[in-house]
Design a protein around this motif. Structure first.
Motif, PDB file in Angstrom:
ATOM      1  N   SER A   9       0.835  -1.201   0.000  1.00 40.54           N
ATOM      2  CA  SER A   9       0.000   0.000   0.000  1.00 40.54           C
ATOM      3  C   SER A   9       0.872   1.254   0.000  1.00 40.54           C
ATOM      4  N   VAL A  10       0.252   2.358  -0.375  1.00 42.64           N
ATOM      5  CA  VAL A  10       0.971   3.635  -0.343  1.00 42.64           C
ATOM      6  C   VAL A  10       1.315   4.015   1.094  1.00 42.64           C
ATOM      7  N   ARG A  41      -4.012  -2.343  -8.198  1.00 41.73           N
ATOM      8  CA  ARG A  41      -3.779  -0.906  -8.319  1.00 41.73           C
ATOM      9  C   ARG A  41      -3.040  -0.380  -7.090  1.00 41.73           C
ATOM     10  N   ASP A  42      -3.374  -0.874  -5.897  1.00 38.54           N
ATOM     11  CA  ASP A  42      -2.670  -0.456  -4.686  1.00 38.54           C
ATOM     12  C   ASP A  42      -1.178  -0.763  -4.793  1.00 38.54           C
ATOM     13  N   ILE A  47       4.405   1.295  -5.515  1.00 37.16           N
ATOM     14  CA  ILE A  47       5.679   1.384  -6.247  1.00 37.16           C
ATOM     15  C   ILE A  47       5.927   2.808  -6.729  1.00 37.16           C
ATOM     16  N   ASN A  48       4.879   3.470  -7.217  1.00 38.43           N
ATOM     17  CA  ASN A  48       5.025   4.853  -7.682  1.00 38.43           C
ATOM     18  C   ASN A  48       5.468   5.783  -6.553  1.00 38.43           C
ATOM     19  N   VAL A  49       4.934   5.576  -5.353  1.00 37.82           N
ATOM     20  CA  VAL A  49       5.326   6.398  -4.203  1.00 37.82           C
ATOM     21  C   VAL A  49       6.815   6.209  -3.913  1.00 37.82           C
ATOM     22  N   ALA A  50       7.280   4.978  -3.943  1.00 43.23           N
ATOM     23  CA  ALA A  50       8.704   4.720  -3.686  1.00 43.23           C
ATOM     24  C   ALA A  50       9.582   5.415  -4.717  1.00 43.23           C
ATOM     25  N   ASN A  51       9.220   5.292  -5.975  1.00 38.22           N
ATOM     26  CA  ASN A  51      10.009   5.946  -7.024  1.00 38.22           C
ATOM     27  C   ASN A  51      10.033   7.451  -6.840  1.00 38.22           C
ATOM     28  N   ALA A  52       8.904   8.042  -6.517  1.00 38.72           N
ATOM     29  CA  ALA A  52       8.834   9.499  -6.349  1.00 38.72           C
ATOM     30  C   ALA A  52       9.605   9.967  -5.118  1.00 38.72           C
ATOM     31  N   ARG A  53       9.500   9.238  -4.027  1.00 39.56           N
ATOM     32  CA  ARG A  53      10.109   9.678  -2.771  1.00 39.56           C
ATOM     33  C   ARG A  53      11.607   9.403  -2.679  1.00 39.56           C
TER      34      ARG A  53
END
Length: 124
Positions: A9-10, A41-42, A47-53
């Motif tokens: 999860s995010v 989707r979660d 994964i997107n949060v990890a890449n961004a952060r």
């Protein structure tokens, strides 16, 4: 240092990123893995949060693992394959309806790991 972040999860990803923020050095590596369950989707959002952060703070890789009904085994195998120094997990599914107690997947990871496991608190 080689970190393995296991997330679904995010919320778990954000907590792991908060934990890593002051610890990462440029030559560290962070592998972010997820074992998608019903809500794929979660997993993608996590994964997107990890890449961004974490972008630019360390070497980052992401992967969706096949859990075959047992995400703990998939996560432990990933940690072993990647020679992780530390595994970072949440205490339970990162969903708002999860209770405060440790989930069964987290327990299995803690019991089966050969390296330290950090359980990050979730702010839901």
């Amino acid at each position: 240092m080689q970190y393995l972040v296991a997330t679904d999860s995010v919320h778990t990803t954000a907590a792991a990123c908060d934990y890593l923020e002051d610890r990462l050095e440029r030559d560290d590596r962070v592998d972010v893995v997820t074992v998608p369950a019903a809500e794929e989707r979660d997993a993608e959002d996590a994964i997107n949060v990890a890449n961004a952060r974490l972008l630019g703070q360390a070497e980052i890789s992401t992967e969706r693992l096949e859990g075959d009904g047992n995400p703990a085994n998939a996560i432990l195998a990933a940690a072993n394959d990647r020679t992780a120094d530390t595994i970072i997990i949440g205490p339970h599914a990162g969903t708002p309806d999860a209770g405060p107690e440790m989930g069964s997947t987290a327990r299995r990871i803690i019991e089966g790991a050969d390296v330290p496991v950090v359980v990050v608190p979730l702010s839901l």
